[in-house]
Design a protein around this motif. Structure first.
Motif, PDB file in Angstrom:
ATOM      1  N   ILE A 606      49.040  50.229  25.622  1.00  0.00           N
ATOM      2  CA  ILE A 606      49.268  51.389  24.748  1.00  0.00           C
ATOM      3  C   ILE A 606      48.459  51.263  23.473  1.00  0.00           C
ATOM      4  CG2 ILE A 606      50.985  52.557  23.331  1.00  0.00           C
ATOM      5  CD1 ILE A 606      53.060  51.762  25.470  1.00  0.00           C
ATOM      6  N   LYS A 607      48.487  50.063  22.905  1.00  0.00           N
ATOM      7  CA  LYS A 607      47.871  49.868  21.590  1.00  0.00           C
ATOM      8  C   LYS A 607      46.353  49.867  21.650  1.00  0.00           C
ATOM      9  CE  LYS A 607      51.054  46.773  19.624  1.00  0.00           C
ATOM     10  NZ  LYS A 607      51.171  45.430  19.100  1.00  0.00           N
ATOM     11  N   HIS A 608      45.794  49.180  22.632  1.00  0.00           N
ATOM     12  CA  HIS A 608      44.366  48.905  22.576  1.00  0.00           C
ATOM     13  C   HIS A 608      43.518  49.627  23.629  1.00  0.00           C
ATOM     14  CE1 HIS A 608      45.592  45.899  19.754  1.00  0.00           C
ATOM     15  NE2 HIS A 608      46.279  45.240  20.688  1.00  0.00           N
ATOM     16  N   SER A 609      44.110  49.887  24.785  1.00  0.00           N
ATOM     17  CA  SER A 609      43.200  50.248  25.873  1.00  0.00           C
ATOM     18  C   SER A 609      42.844  51.736  25.932  1.00  0.00           C
ATOM     19  CB  SER A 609      43.833  49.832  27.207  1.00  0.00           C
ATOM     20  OG  SER A 609      44.773  50.811  27.588  1.00  0.00           O
ATOM     21  N   LYS A 610      43.592  52.561  25.175  1.00  0.00           N
ATOM     22  CA  LYS A 610      43.352  54.020  25.198  1.00  0.00           C
ATOM     23  C   LYS A 610      43.457  54.556  26.614  1.00  0.00           C
ATOM     24  CE  LYS A 610      40.253  53.759  21.230  1.00  0.00           C
ATOM     25  NZ  LYS A 610      38.853  53.532  20.866  1.00  0.00           N
ATOM     26  N   VAL A 627      52.872  40.564  41.129  1.00  0.00           N
ATOM     27  CA  VAL A 627      52.955  41.718  40.235  1.00  0.00           C
ATOM     28  C   VAL A 627      51.535  42.109  39.871  1.00  0.00           C
ATOM     29  CG1 VAL A 627      53.845  42.600  38.069  1.00  0.00           C
ATOM     30  CG2 VAL A 627      55.116  40.841  39.304  1.00  0.00           C
ATOM     31  N   ILE A 628      51.238  43.373  40.044  1.00  0.00           N
ATOM     32  CA  ILE A 628      49.912  43.837  39.625  1.00  0.00           C
ATOM     33  C   ILE A 628      50.097  44.895  38.568  1.00  0.00           C
ATOM     34  CG2 ILE A 628      47.785  44.953  40.349  1.00  0.00           C
ATOM     35  CD1 ILE A 628      48.403  43.772  43.174  1.00  0.00           C
ATOM     36  N   MET A 629      49.466  44.707  37.436  1.00  0.00           N
ATOM     37  CA  MET A 629      49.527  45.712  36.377  1.00  0.00           C
ATOM     38  C   MET A 629      48.117  46.189  36.106  1.00  0.00           C
ATOM     39  SD  MET A 629      52.030  43.583  33.887  1.00  0.00           S
ATOM     40  CE  MET A 629      51.286  42.067  34.409  1.00  0.00           C
ATOM     41  N   SER A 630      47.935  47.482  36.161  1.00  0.00           N
ATOM     42  CA  SER A 630      46.572  47.948  35.900  1.00  0.00           C
ATOM     43  C   SER A 630      46.607  49.203  35.037  1.00  0.00           C
ATOM     44  CB  SER A 630      45.842  48.206  37.215  1.00  0.00           C
ATOM     45  OG  SER A 630      46.642  48.998  38.045  1.00  0.00           O
ATOM     46  N   ASP A 631      45.557  49.363  34.243  1.00  0.00           N
ATOM     47  CA  ASP A 631      45.427  50.599  33.463  1.00  0.00           C
ATOM     48  C   ASP A 631      44.011  51.127  33.632  1.00  0.00           C
ATOM     49  OD1 ASP A 631      43.584  49.630  31.421  1.00  0.00           O
ATOM     50  OD2 ASP A 631      45.255  48.425  30.675  1.00  0.00           O
ATOM     51  N   ASN A 632      43.792  52.318  33.168  1.00  0.00           N
ATOM     52  CA  ASN A 632      42.447  52.899  33.282  1.00  0.00           C
ATOM     53  C   ASN A 632      41.788  52.998  31.918  1.00  0.00           C
ATOM     54  OD1 ASN A 632      44.021  54.819  32.213  1.00  0.00           O
ATOM     55  ND2 ASN A 632      43.203  56.537  33.408  1.00  0.00           N
ATOM     56  N   GLY A 633      42.128  52.021  31.063  1.00  0.00           N
ATOM     57  CA  GLY A 633      41.642  52.076  29.678  1.00  0.00           C
ATOM     58  C   GLY A 633      40.222  51.565  29.526  1.00  0.00           C
ATOM     59  N   ILE A 634      39.888  51.218  28.270  1.00  0.00           N
ATOM     60  CA  ILE A 634      38.496  50.855  27.970  1.00  0.00           C
ATOM     61  C   ILE A 634      38.142  49.459  28.475  1.00  0.00           C
ATOM     62  CG2 ILE A 634      38.214  52.394  25.983  1.00  0.00           C
ATOM     63  CD1 ILE A 634      38.895  49.930  24.236  1.00  0.00           C
ATOM     64  N   GLY A 635      39.183  48.634  28.744  1.00  0.00           N
ATOM     65  CA  GLY A 635      38.883  47.288  29.226  1.00  0.00           C
ATOM     66  C   GLY A 635      38.296  46.413  28.145  1.00  0.00           C
ATOM     67  N   TYR A 636      37.976  45.207  28.500  1.00  0.00           N
ATOM     68  CA  TYR A 636      37.328  44.307  27.533  1.00  0.00           C
ATOM     69  C   TYR A 636      36.615  43.203  28.265  1.00  0.00           C
ATOM     70  CZ  TYR A 636      40.954  40.767  28.170  1.00  0.00           C
ATOM     71  OH  TYR A 636      41.771  39.818  28.688  1.00  0.00           O
ATOM     72  N   ASN A 637      35.727  42.536  27.543  1.00  0.00           N
ATOM     73  CA  ASN A 637      34.958  41.454  28.141  1.00  0.00           C
ATOM     74  C   ASN A 637      35.785  40.179  28.084  1.00  0.00           C
ATOM     75  OD1 ASN A 637      33.157  39.567  28.952  1.00  0.00           O
ATOM     76  ND2 ASN A 637      31.469  40.306  27.667  1.00  0.00           N
ATOM     77  N   ILE A 638      36.232  39.708  29.225  1.00  0.00           N
ATOM     78  CA  ILE A 638      37.137  38.554  29.228  1.00  0.00           C
ATOM     79  C   ILE A 638      36.443  37.276  28.816  1.00  0.00           C
ATOM     80  CG2 ILE A 638      39.038  39.200  30.749  1.00  0.00           C
ATOM     81  CD1 ILE A 638      37.386  38.293  33.094  1.00  0.00           C
ATOM     82  N   ASN A 639      35.108  37.264  28.860  1.00  0.00           N
ATOM     83  CA  ASN A 639      34.412  36.037  28.490  1.00  0.00           C
ATOM     84  C   ASN A 639      34.127  35.964  26.994  1.00  0.00           C
ATOM     85  OD1 ASN A 639      34.275  35.216  31.176  1.00  0.00           O
ATOM     86  ND2 ASN A 639      32.521  36.593  31.502  1.00  0.00           N
ATOM     87  N   ASP A 664      41.381  40.804  35.499  1.00  0.00           N
ATOM     88  CA  ASP A 664      40.127  41.398  35.963  1.00  0.00           C
ATOM     89  C   ASP A 664      39.827  42.577  35.051  1.00  0.00           C
ATOM     90  OD1 ASP A 664      37.937  41.982  37.386  1.00  0.00           O
ATOM     91  OD2 ASP A 664      39.001  42.927  39.079  1.00  0.00           O
ATOM     92  N   SER A 665      38.787  42.424  34.278  1.00  0.00           N
ATOM     93  CA  SER A 665      38.484  43.532  33.359  1.00  0.00           C
ATOM     94  C   SER A 665      37.020  43.488  32.965  1.00  0.00           C
ATOM     95  CB  SER A 665      39.341  43.410  32.096  1.00  0.00           C
ATOM     96  OG  SER A 665      39.016  44.451  31.215  1.00  0.00           O
ATOM     97  N   SER A 666      36.488  44.641  32.732  1.00  0.00           N
ATOM     98  CA  SER A 666      35.172  44.697  32.109  1.00  0.00           C
ATOM     99  C   SER A 666      35.135  45.981  31.301  1.00  0.00           C
ATOM    100  CB  SER A 666      34.063  44.682  33.174  1.00  0.00           C
ATOM    101  OG  SER A 666      34.272  45.753  34.065  1.00  0.00           O
ATOM    102  N   GLU A 667      34.219  46.043  30.363  1.00  0.00           N
ATOM    103  CA  GLU A 667      34.248  47.164  29.431  1.00  0.00           C
ATOM    104  C   GLU A 667      34.078  48.495  30.160  1.00  0.00           C
ATOM    105  OE1 GLU A 667      31.963  46.513  25.750  1.00  0.00           O
ATOM    106  OE2 GLU A 667      32.413  44.377  26.075  1.00  0.00           O
ATOM    107  N   GLY A 668      34.992  49.405  29.853  1.00  0.00           N
ATOM    108  CA  GLY A 668      34.935  50.732  30.457  1.00  0.00           C
ATOM    109  C   GLY A 668      35.544  50.812  31.836  1.00  0.00           C
TER     110      GLY A 668
END
Lengths: 691, 222
Positions: A606-610, A627-639, A664-668
């Motif tokens: 809610i706060k960060h991913s838009k 448990v799998i939690m996923s959103d369709n937000g902006i993501g972020y570079n995990i590295n 598992d995330s990458s920008e956008g």
């Protein structure tokens, strides 16, 4: 002028008394020797023993001692032999014995005996007029006695050194040593020795014409002498000395008084004729100086008689010298010359240089023809004496200096040691300081870590409490619904079924006796109603059974509530789970921690991913809960960047459950977090979060 | 021969018909019975009001539950009873109800003061006949359980007011204390305080609400 005589006399007294005190202190050792040595010693003391026999005995004693196998016994024997100087008359033998005594005692480390051996050697050398060596050994002995803290003997050594220094006219040093001796003796409270010290001081100061001080020292000497028990004729000799002081300070009347006191001492003439004669001679001389010539001549002759009888050559020289002076006073130049020559001969014989010097001057005055000769003699002797004195003084200074240097060196070593130990202490202190510092830092850090852990655990506990309450509320809600349902069923039974049954009963009762067509119709209606009731009861029963078998999942309900309660209307939440699974049967730990992780993740989303969409999926098999939690937000570079507190919390919670997780995330591209938690294995026991 | 006119109001037609058949077939000593039925609240009300202008019923039999639970209509037979008392005071009112709890019965006695009360499970030919005979003789009629409820209530010295009575009733229905307050129109704290007083009154020590309710039931307050 007669003072030299007196000085010598005093010195002799000192030496004899020294021997006396020493012998008294070591009688025990002497008597202890019940062996042959003591027998030989007594044998040699017998008056009729010849010189050769004595030597024989001495050699026997030496051989006996030398053949002893026991080191300490040997040392003991040599020490006593070295000390028995009356027994050992042969100088070379004494040197040998003394040498042995020193070496053996050094070997067995007997400091006291070693000091005594040096003392014996010093005394022996002093007797042989080897003043410098004597002084050296005395100083050696002093060092040893100082080391072992033998105050009395070290005082004795100071006194011996002082007397030697006085003899070579090193008055200042002598005075200093005497005062040191006095300090020592005052500690041991030895009156006789104190008397000797003050006596020596008196002589010293008299020599440098400090008459008043000299007098006061003599008085002090008298005071200590009277305090001590064996006075003998010491008092007389001091009074004699005091008389000399008065005479030298030209207080003739007082001088005469003192000399007369000496002469009148009872028994003196018998016991100590030499002192008596000296006093007579002194009285005569004083009277002469006082121009009171009455009865002088008889005094002189009496004195000379006694001295001749006693064979006191040095003193005799002074008497003849005074007599010659008297002759001059009486203008009897021939007698004067005769007496002066006698004085000269006696002085030469007694080796008394001081007397010789004054006699040369007297002769030069008397014998006008030979005057240049006598002056020449005088000058030569005086020069040589002065040279000798200076040389001696230098030598002594050197010895003293070396000793001082040694002491200084010791002090230096001592101070160096002290510095070293101080440095050591400092280092130890610093090391201890560092150690303590390190320890305290360790404790503080440890404590802080513990506190942090405690706080974390408390936080966790609070969270768990919260979720427990949450689930409890959920349960209450469910119970409420259940209760309402029960009430509904009860009402349905009461109002519907009961009413209908009553109706049927009433009709059947009412129409029991009637057999009209209408009645039969009504009856069949009532029967139909009963059938209806049957169906109704069946349906209620079905409902009850359904509600009994229906799974009411607090856990999933809680998660649903969590997702539904989000304030952001733009985010759509979806929760997938198989309703047939019994999710509540999961361990409390798993439920709570998963709930927290979902909460955390959802908050972050809610706060960060838009994002506009947040999905949670549960699925499980026999031993895995995923448990799998996923959103369709902006993501972020995990590295990129360090781990946030959210990730760390997830890690900590998952570790607690022995599970794994994957981000598992990458920008956008949105973010997907999957948790993988084992179900059947034992949950770590360090958590007490069971709900 | 007199005719005793009876109105039976019950939403279950069969029940009403049952009364009708039973009573009309019964043989009374000096009168006949004529039963009219009304199968709803409205119909019953109309009949009562109509009877006022014509000939009032001698006896009005009222069911309490006149609407199905789903309808959520708050009106009950009690309201009809009140109407009957106001409109036709000479008509005797008898409640025919499946409710046998003290609270309900006592409540009815307070508001309507009926001439009889029959618990439905106790109704049969004999009791219906006796009831009519008794009422006609100007005496009240109660079936056994109704009577025992009234007696229990009357045998105790404890006096509680209407608020307390309501609280007890709601509690017995399983309603939470905090939910009772709005139902009786007072504050939460008041409910708590009254509950404490009731516990003291009924001598319920250290007991929970269940103990209080049980005690109230045995003493005839529920």
């Amino acid at each position: 002028m007669n003072k030299y005589n007196i000085s010598i006399l005093v010195l002799i007294i000192i030496c004899t008394s020294c021997i006396r005190t020493k012998s008294s202190s070591e009688t025990s050792t002497a008597t202890f020797e019940n062996d042959s040595i003591s027998i030989w010693v007594t044998e040699s003391q017998k008056p009729n023993t010849s010189q050769e026999e004595k030597l024989k005995l001495q050699l026997k004693a030496f051989d006996f001692a030398d053949n002893l196998s026991n080191d300490s016994l040997k040392a003991n024997k040599f020490s006593s032999l070295s000390y028995s100087q009356n027994f050992i008359t042969d100088s070379s033998l004494f040197r040998k014995i003394n040498n042995r005594a020193i070496s053996t005692n050094k070997k067995i480390n007997d400091s006291s005996a070693l000091g005594n051996a040096y003392w014996d050697l010093g005394y022996f050398l002093k007797k042989k007029f080897v003043k410098d060596s004597a002084f050296y050994y005395y100083s050696e002995a002093l060092e040893i006695f100082d080391d072992i803290g033998d105050t009395s003997n070290s005082g004795e050594m100071y006194l011996h050194m002082a007397s030697i220094q006085m003899e070579i006219k090193d008055y200042t040093a002598s005075e200093a040593n005497t005062i040191k001796a006095i300090e020592n003796f005052k500690i041991t409270n030895n009156n006789v020795r104190l008397y000797r010290c003050y006596n020596l001081l008196g002589i010293l100061l008299e020599d440098i014409s400090e008459f008043e001080k000299s007098l006061s020292y003599y008085n002090e000497a008298l005071y200590y002498l009277r305090k001590s028990e064996n006075i003998q004729f010491g008092e007389a000799s001091i009074i004699n000395n005091i008389g000399i002081v008065y005479r030298n300070s030209k207080q003739y009347t007082k001088a005469i008084e003192n000399f007369e006191k000496v002469i009148n001492t009872s028994n003196l003439f018998v016991k100590n004729p030499s002192l008596y004669a000296k006093a007579l001679s002194n009285l005569a001389t004083t009277k002469l100086y006082n121009k009171d010539t009455f009865g002088i001549h008889s005094l002189f002759t009496k004195s000379i008689d006694i001295k001749q009888k006693e064979n006191d050559i040095a003193s005799l020289a002074s008497s003849y010298y005074s007599l010659s002076e008297y002759n001059i006073y009486k203008k009897d130049s021939i007698s004067a010359l005769n007496n002066a020559i006698k004085a000269l001969d006696l002085s030469l014989e007694s080796n008394n240089n001081e007397r010789l010097l004054v006699t040369y001057i007297l002769l030069a005055n008397l014998d006008k023809e030979k005057a240049p000769y006598y002056f020449q003699k005088y000058t030569k002797l005086n020069d040589s004496l002065q040279r000798e004195d200076r040389k001696q003084q230098n030598k002594f200074a050197r010895i003293r200096f070396e000793t001082d240097e040694f002491i200084a060196e010791n002090i230096e070593l001592e101070s160096e040691k002290e510095i070293l130990s101080k440095q050591k202490q400092i280092w130890i202190g610093i090391a201890t300081g560092f150690f303590l510092l390190g320890l305290s830092i360790y404790i503080i850090i440890n404590q802080r870590a513990k506190n942090q852990k405690l706080r974390f655990d408390q936080q966790q506990q609070a969270n768990n409490q919260e979720i427990f309450n949450l689930m409890l509320t959920q349960k209450q809600k469910v119970d409420e619904v259940k209760r309402l349902e029960q009430k509904r069923i009860s009402e349905e039974l009461h109002d519907g079924v009961l009413g209908k049954m009553l109706g049927a009963r009433m009709i059947l009762t009412g129409l029991n006796k009637r057999t009209t067509d209408e009645a039969i119709h009504e009856k069949s209606k009532a029967l139909g109603s009963l059938q209806e009731i049957e169906n109704e009861i069946r349906s209620i029963s079905h409902e009850l059974s359904h509600s009994a078998y229906q799974n009411i999942n607090n856990f999933t309900d809680s998660v649903e509530t969590l997702l539904a309660n989000n304030k952001n209307v733009n985010i759509k939440t979806i929760f997938h789970f198989n309703e047939d699974e019994n999710w509540d049967s999961l361990a409390g730990d798993i439920k709570i921690n998963v709930y927290r992780i979902i909460q955390e993740t959802f908050q972050n989303a809610i706060k960060h991913s838009k994002c506009t969409y947040f999905e949670v999926t549960f699925y499980r098999n026999d031993d895995q809960f995923n448990v799998i939690m996923s959103d369709n937000g902006i993501g972020y570079n995990i590295n990129k960047g360090k781990k946030g507190i959210g990730i760390r919390n997830i890690t900590s919670r998952i570790n607690k459950l022995n599970g794994t997780f994957h981000i598992d995330s990458s920008e956008g591209q949105g973010t997907t977090i999957s948790l993988n938690i084992p179900i059947n294995i034992d949950i770590k026991k360090n958590t007490n979060n069971n709900t | 021969m007199n005719t005793v006119r009876i109105l039976a109001v019950d939403d279950h037609e069969m029940t009403a018909l049952g009364y009708k058949y039973i009573l009309e077939d019964s043989e009374f000593a000096d009168f006949n019975v004529k039963v009219e039925i009304a199968t709803s609240f409205e119909k019953g009300k109309t009949k009562i009001e109509t009877s006022k202008r014509a000939v009032p019923y001698d006896i009005i039999l009222l069911d309490i539950q006149l609407f199905s639970p789903e309808s959520k209509d708050p009106r009950t037979g009690i309201d009809l009873g009140i109407v009957a008392r106001n409109e036709v005071p000479n008509s005797k009112v008898v409640f025919m109800s499946s409710y046998s709890d003290n609270y309900r019965i006592n409540n009815i006695f307070k508001t309507v003061n009926p001439d009889g009360y029959m618990v439905k499970s106790e109704i049969d030919e004999m009791s219906l006949k006796t009831m009519v005979e008794t009422i006609v003789n100007e005496s009240p009629y109660y079936t056994a359980s109704a009577l025992s409820a009234i007696r229990r209530r009357m045998s105790t010295n404890i006096v509680i007011d209407e608020q307390d009575q309501k609280i007890l009733y709601h509690l017995s229905q399983g309603i939470h204390t905090r939910d009772i307050a709005p139902l009786i129109g007072s504050a939460n704290t008041t409910v708590e305080a009254r509950k404490r007083q009731l516990k003291a009154l009924f001598d319920v020590k250290n007991g929970n609400d269940l103990a209080l309710i049980n005690e109230a039931k045995t003493r005839g307050f529920l």
